[in-house]
Design a protein around this motif. Structure first.
Motif, short mmCIF file in Angstrom:
data_model
loop_
_atom_site.label_atom_id
_atom_site.label_comp_id
_atom_site.label_asym_id
_atom_site.label_seq_id
_atom_site.Cartn_x
_atom_site.Cartn_y
_atom_site.Cartn_z
N HIS A 149 0.82 -1.22 0.00
CA HIS A 149 0.00 0.00 0.00
C HIS A 149 0.85 1.26 0.00
O HIS A 149 0.38 2.34 -0.40
CB HIS A 149 -0.93 0.00 1.21
N CYS A 150 2.11 1.18 0.42
CA CYS A 150 2.95 2.37 0.40
C CYS A 150 3.26 2.80 -1.04
O CYS A 150 3.67 3.94 -1.28
CB CYS A 150 4.25 2.14 1.16
N MET A 151 3.07 1.90 -2.01
CA MET A 151 3.32 2.21 -3.41
C MET A 151 2.16 2.94 -4.07
O MET A 151 2.36 3.80 -4.93
CB MET A 151 3.59 0.93 -4.21
N ALA A 152 0.93 2.59 -3.69
CA ALA A 152 -0.22 3.10 -4.43
C ALA A 152 -1.49 2.93 -3.62
O ALA A 152 -1.62 1.99 -2.82
CB ALA A 152 -0.36 2.38 -5.77
N ASP A 153 -2.45 3.83 -3.85
CA ASP A 153 -3.80 3.63 -3.33
C ASP A 153 -4.62 2.83 -4.34
O ASP A 153 -4.10 2.39 -5.37
CB ASP A 153 -4.46 4.98 -3.00
N GLY A 154 -5.90 2.65 -4.06
CA GLY A 154 -6.73 1.81 -4.92
C GLY A 154 -6.85 2.33 -6.33
O GLY A 154 -6.81 1.56 -7.30
N VAL A 155 -7.00 3.65 -6.48
CA VAL A 155 -7.13 4.23 -7.82
C VAL A 155 -5.85 4.03 -8.61
O VAL A 155 -5.87 3.62 -9.78
CB VAL A 155 -7.50 5.72 -7.71
N ALA A 156 -4.70 4.32 -7.99
CA ALA A 156 -3.42 4.15 -8.67
C ALA A 156 -3.16 2.68 -8.98
O ALA A 156 -2.63 2.34 -10.05
CB ALA A 156 -2.29 4.73 -7.82
N PRO A 159 -13.51 3.02 -8.79
CA PRO A 159 -14.07 2.82 -10.13
C PRO A 159 -13.06 2.11 -11.03
O PRO A 159 -11.91 2.52 -11.13
CB PRO A 159 -14.36 4.24 -10.61
N GLY A 160 -13.49 1.04 -11.67
CA GLY A 160 -12.62 0.28 -12.55
C GLY A 160 -12.98 0.48 -14.00
O GLY A 160 -13.85 1.29 -14.35
N PRO A 161 -12.34 -0.25 -14.90
CA PRO A 161 -12.61 -0.11 -16.34
C PRO A 161 -14.04 -0.53 -16.68
O PRO A 161 -14.50 -1.57 -16.23
CB PRO A 161 -11.59 -1.06 -16.98
N ILE A 186 -12.50 -11.94 -17.67
CA ILE A 186 -13.91 -12.20 -17.39
C ILE A 186 -14.34 -11.55 -16.08
O ILE A 186 -15.44 -11.01 -15.98
CB ILE A 186 -14.17 -13.72 -17.33
N ARG A 187 -13.47 -11.61 -15.09
CA ARG A 187 -13.80 -11.06 -13.77
C ARG A 187 -12.60 -10.27 -13.25
O ARG A 187 -11.46 -10.61 -13.54
CB ARG A 187 -14.13 -12.19 -12.78
N LEU A 188 -12.89 -9.24 -12.47
CA LEU A 188 -11.86 -8.44 -11.83
C LEU A 188 -12.27 -8.26 -10.37
O LEU A 188 -13.28 -7.61 -10.08
CB LEU A 188 -11.70 -7.10 -12.54
N LEU A 189 -11.50 -8.84 -9.45
CA LEU A 189 -11.91 -8.94 -8.05
C LEU A 189 -10.89 -8.25 -7.15
O LEU A 189 -9.70 -8.59 -7.18
CB LEU A 189 -12.03 -10.42 -7.65
N PRO A 190 -11.32 -7.30 -6.31
CA PRO A 190 -10.38 -6.56 -5.46
C PRO A 190 -10.07 -7.32 -4.16
O PRO A 190 -10.89 -8.10 -3.66
CB PRO A 190 -11.12 -5.26 -5.17
N ILE A 191 -8.88 -7.06 -3.60
CA ILE A 191 -8.48 -7.62 -2.31
C ILE A 191 -8.02 -6.46 -1.42
O ILE A 191 -6.98 -5.86 -1.68
CB ILE A 191 -7.35 -8.65 -2.44
N THR A 228 -12.41 -7.36 9.60
CA THR A 228 -12.94 -7.51 8.25
C THR A 228 -12.71 -6.22 7.48
O THR A 228 -12.59 -5.14 8.06
CB THR A 228 -14.47 -7.79 8.24
N GLY A 229 -12.65 -6.32 6.17
CA GLY A 229 -12.56 -5.16 5.29
C GLY A 229 -13.20 -5.50 3.96
O GLY A 229 -13.15 -6.65 3.52
N VAL A 230 -13.79 -4.50 3.33
CA VAL A 230 -14.49 -4.71 2.06
C VAL A 230 -13.97 -3.71 1.04
O VAL A 230 -13.88 -2.50 1.32
CB VAL A 230 -16.01 -4.55 2.21
N ALA A 231 -13.61 -4.21 -0.15
CA ALA A 231 -13.24 -3.35 -1.27
C ALA A 231 -14.24 -3.57 -2.39
O ALA A 231 -14.68 -4.70 -2.63
CB ALA A 231 -11.83 -3.67 -1.76
N MET A 232 -14.61 -2.49 -3.06
CA MET A 232 -15.54 -2.57 -4.19
C MET A 232 -14.84 -2.08 -5.44
O MET A 232 -14.15 -1.07 -5.41
CB MET A 232 -16.78 -1.73 -3.91
N LEU A 233 -15.03 -2.80 -6.54
CA LEU A 233 -14.37 -2.46 -7.80
C LEU A 233 -15.33 -2.74 -8.94
O LEU A 233 -15.80 -3.87 -9.10
CB LEU A 233 -13.09 -3.27 -7.98
N SER A 234 -15.64 -1.72 -9.73
CA SER A 234 -16.51 -1.91 -10.88
C SER A 234 -15.67 -2.36 -12.08
O SER A 234 -14.54 -1.91 -12.27
CB SER A 234 -17.25 -0.60 -11.22
#
Length: 462
Positions: free
Chosen positions: A137-144, A373-375, A387-392, A401-407
């Protein structure tokens, strides 16, 4: 050499404060088969990944944290340390893939090497394979990180930089003292309003961090093992809900999370309360001209998700109201201002403070919910369709617990990480999210009217 910002370095220090956590984030791309030749795939992935300078750099730290860590080129980069191959056991279903992914994500990255891994995974059912990208995570946030992930895909092009248009020389005009004083007054009052808003936001954030949430099994010490689950819902259904009830995609996603956490608490024999689910909601503050930069540019909001409400539509209305209030409270501005102020403090002081705070038993925040927001167009890697793109998401700060959402394309994926012992029911959490979205989608087809109390009521027979 480029120094880490205090926010980037904070993820390293947060990881250092708890030996049971790994501050890595990731994503799984599931592709249609057959898998390409591994040597060919490795060479192509290596070329695409190493086009980003950050993936060829290592951290250089200073004794006693006398200076911020720096990114320096790795003269001994060996791509085989980073692009690896694995296979899931039969039958190669989601359960096998997710168990393997949890094993990968729970291990810390080696700080003596560039802080990323790319796993190519074979053996999936239905002639499919996958790529798992894991970065610190020190390299990038979710958007990056999402932007970096798209570099692996065919036909990637660098985003156009946002440039300011050339300034036009304005004709000289005589100075009018009245106009000058009026402009100065407007500027000063504008700054005062912004400062006041940021101050209120800072107080809200401080209160959220210091005020304990209602006691529950959702927070506490964690082990070094993880569980991972996902669920995907239709973006068409989500957008239909948004249009019908005049809410945002994030409102719908947070409502689904709310309803599922409520069910989880009840299933565990715990009473959901108004203060049971204060949630860390990262907010991107990345400008357009920084779209391609590998770093962290986020602020935060800390709303309570309304698990005390039993009706999913009431939850949606409450989420929308609370998020609107949080956006107007100045929390986003305060988070950015605090980070900017921290960057002006000598690094040894901030490093010590972050590590000290990280070791304290944090009780205010209960879970993480991050939406990226994803592609919207389907992607390909060496001609194979993703076919699928799943965030971790990561797990830290005594959150279990933690939840990430990615379109992606026509779906919104929820990736759920949980402590192996304290959150054995992450699969049920995923199922509850899907059920809540389905219920909201069904409700969105009815006819509703506003009540005097400002809520919505279903018109019978409509």
């Amino acid at each position: 050499m480029e120094q880490l910002t205090i926010l980037d370095a904070g993820f390293l220090q947060a990881e250092d404060s708890d030996p049971h956590v790994s501050l890595a984030i990731g994503a799984i791309a599931v592709l249609a088969g057959p898998m390409p030749d591994f040597a060919v795939l490795t060479a192509e992935l290596a070329e695409r990944i190493t086009s980003v300078p950050r993936f060829t750099q290592v951290l250089r730290t200073h004794p006693l944290d006398l200076g911020a860590p720096e990114w320096v080129d790795d003269a001994s980069l060996d791509i085989s340390h980073h692009v690896r191959r694995a296979a899931v056991p039969r039958p190669g279903d989601d359960a096998a893939l997710f168990r393997w992914a949890a094993d990968v994500i729970e291990h810390r990255l080696d700080r003596d090497r560039p802080l990323w891994e790319c796993w190519v995974v074979d053996g999936l059912a239905h002639n499919r394979w996958a790529i798992l990208i894991k970065i610190h995570h020190c390299m990038a946030d979710g958007v990056a990180a999402t932007q970096l992930l798209t570099r692996l895909c065919d036909g990637y092009t660098e985003p156009a930089e946002t440039r300011r248009p050339p300034r036009r020389r304005l004709p000289a005009v005589p100075l009018n003292p009245v106009d000058w004083l009026t402009a100065a007054w407007r500027t000063s009052t504008g700054l005062t309003a912004a400062t006041t808003q940021a101050l209120h936001g800072a107080l809200d954030i401080a209160g959220g961090l210091l005020r304990p949430a209602a006691a529950s099994s959702l927070t506490g010490p964690v082990t070094d093992m993880r569980r991972y689950a996902t669920v995907e819902v239709s973006m068409h259904d989500v957008e239909k809900i948004c249009q019908r009830f005049e809410v945002t995609v994030n409102d719908v996603a947070l409502t689904a999370i709310t309803d599922s956490f409520r069910t989880m608490l009840l299933r565990r024999g715990e009473q959901p309360r108004r203060t049971s689910l204060r949630t860390l909601v990262p907010v991107s503050v990345r400008s357009g001209d920084a779209a391609g930069r590998a770093d962290n540019r986020v602020s935060i909001m800390l709303p309570y998700l309304p698990v005390e409400k039993s009706d999913v539509l009431q939850q949606l209305q409450a989420v929308h109201a609370r998020m609107t209030r949080a956006k107007g409270s100045g929390q986003r501005q305060a988070g950015s201002a605090l980070i900017a102020a921290a960057n002006a403090i000598p690094f040894p002081v901030t490093a010590w403070a972050v590590r000290t705070l990280g070791r304290l038993p944090q009780r205010g925040i209960v879970t993480l919910a991050t939406n990226v927001p994803g592609p919207r167009k389907r992607m390909r890697v060496l001609g194979r369709e993703v076919i699928r793109l799943l965030p971790i998401p990561p797990l830290a700060m005594r959150l279990r617990t933690g939840v990430a959402m990615l379109s992606y394309a026509d779906h919104l994926a929820f990736g759920i990480i949980g402590d192996y012992d304290a959150a054995p029911d992450v699969d049920e959490l995923a199922t509850g999210i899907e059920r809540a979205v389905s219920e909201l989608a069904e409700l969105s087809t009815g006819h509703w009217r506003s009540t005097p109390a400002g809520t919505l009521a279903l018109v019978q027979g409509g």
